[in-house]
Design an enzyme around this catalytic site. Structure first.
Site, PDB file in Angstrom:
ATOM      1  N   SER A  43       0.828  -1.201   0.000  1.00 35.61           N
ATOM      2  CA  SER A  43       0.000   0.000   0.000  1.00 35.61           C
ATOM      3  C   SER A  43       0.871   1.262   0.000  1.00 35.61           C
ATOM      4  CB  SER A  43      -0.967  -0.035   1.190  1.00 35.61           C
ATOM      5  OG  SER A  43      -2.028   0.881   1.024  1.00 35.61           O
ATOM      6  N   ASP A 157      -5.592  -3.865  -2.212  1.00 37.49           N
ATOM      7  CA  ASP A 157      -4.514  -3.500  -1.295  1.00 37.49           C
ATOM      8  C   ASP A 157      -3.815  -4.721  -0.688  1.00 37.49           C
ATOM      9  OD1 ASP A 157      -3.267  -2.628   1.289  1.00 37.49           O
ATOM     10  OD2 ASP A 157      -4.096  -0.700   0.674  1.00 37.49           O
TER      11      ASP A 157
END
Length: 296
Positions: A43, A157
């Site tokens: 991320s 993510d």
């Protein structure tokens, strides 16, 4: 900590705007003479790790520290699907201007970005190909940023399964394993007020409220009435709770030579207007961790 080694295999976790602390961590390590020989990130960790690996940290830092609350709002280009409320196109247009069309295999150090194949429930680790695509996939926070089409599936993510991707960083015989945990359950004291006008504060709060309203509308529920609370907030907190637990498992499993903890209370997901504060916090936490490690 391996006191004899100055080479570092660096692992950067996810955590939204708290990830600006990664910049301070990297700057402090480099200023102290450490040599980052590889980096893996999830991320926002994939963002900062990629920016560093491509040699564009100064340009990225200059941009992100210039953002005010209204700037953050303007970057939130809303989508209309349940896959995610923010398309991310404005953010990545700017990112591409900064990092260019680089391929991962051409970076100055080995780099890994972790995303998750949401249909097949497994990590997808990018160690080659487009750096921008790898970062885009790694930051696709479920229900927040629209997922990325990849082969016959969709990527979200990396923090869903690997919030601190220690096992995916390239190691060498003489390196130190350094991990930065953005979700540490430790206290935080804010170091001063955020500079913003009443208009900026009002518009920023309205934008966050709009996110909650849109999610509540999707679920067709009016049950949650408390101010500034909604499905987005609840889902975000649930995701953080999962990440905290998975991160702790990774730390216990791999025992980093140096662990740098960033409080999960220090900054919220979209608060990129607090970048300078987070960068300085990352620097101080690195200094603190190094002193403790050397003392031991």
């Amino acid at each position: 900590m391996k006191k004899e080694s100055k080479n570092i295999a660096l692992v950067l976790s996810g955590g939204g705007a708290r990830g600006m602390a990664h910049i301070g961590v990297i700057e402090e390590l480099v200023n102290r003479g450490y040599n980052i020989t590889s980096v893996a990130g999830t991320s926002i960790g994939a963002v900062i790790g990629g920016v560093y690996a491509v040699g564009k940290m100064d340009e990225y830092k200059e941009w992100v520290t210039s953002l005010g609350k209204l700037d953050v709002i303007k970057l939130m280009d809303f989508a209309v699907t349940k896959g995610g409320l923010i398309k991310g196109e404005k953010i990545f247009e700017r990112m591409e201007k900064i990092i260019g069309n680089s391929n991962i295999e051409d970076l100055k150090i080995p780099y890994s970005a972790v995303a998750v194949d949401i249909d097949n429930h497994k990590e997808v680790v990018f160690t080659s190909g487009s750096l921008t695509f790898a970062i885009r996939a790694s930051v696709a926070i479920p229900t927040v940023i629209t997922p990325v089409k990849y082969k016959n599936s969709f990527l979200v993510d990396g923090g869903v399964l690997a919030p601190l991707p220690i096992e995916f960083v390239k190691r060498s015989n003489d390196d130190m394993l350094v991990a930065v945990n953005l979700n540490a359950d430790i206290p935080y004291s804010q170091t001063g007020k955020i500079k913003s006008t009443k208009k900026e504060e009002s518009n920023y709060r309205k934008a966050l409220d709009q996110i909650n309203k849109r999610w509540s509308k999707f679920f067709k529920s009016d049950k949650i009435k408390e101010k500034h609370t909604g499905y987005f907030d609840l889902m975000n907190k649930s995701l953080y709770a999962m990440q905290v637990r998975l991160t702790q498992i990774e730390i216990e499993k791999h025992s980093p030579d140096l662990l740098i903890n960033i409080s999960k209370r220090s900054c919220e997901l979209f608060e990129f207007y607090r970048s300078e504060e987070m960068i300085e916090y990352g620097r101080k936490q690195t200094e603190k961790a190094l002193k403790k490690a050397i003392a031991n």
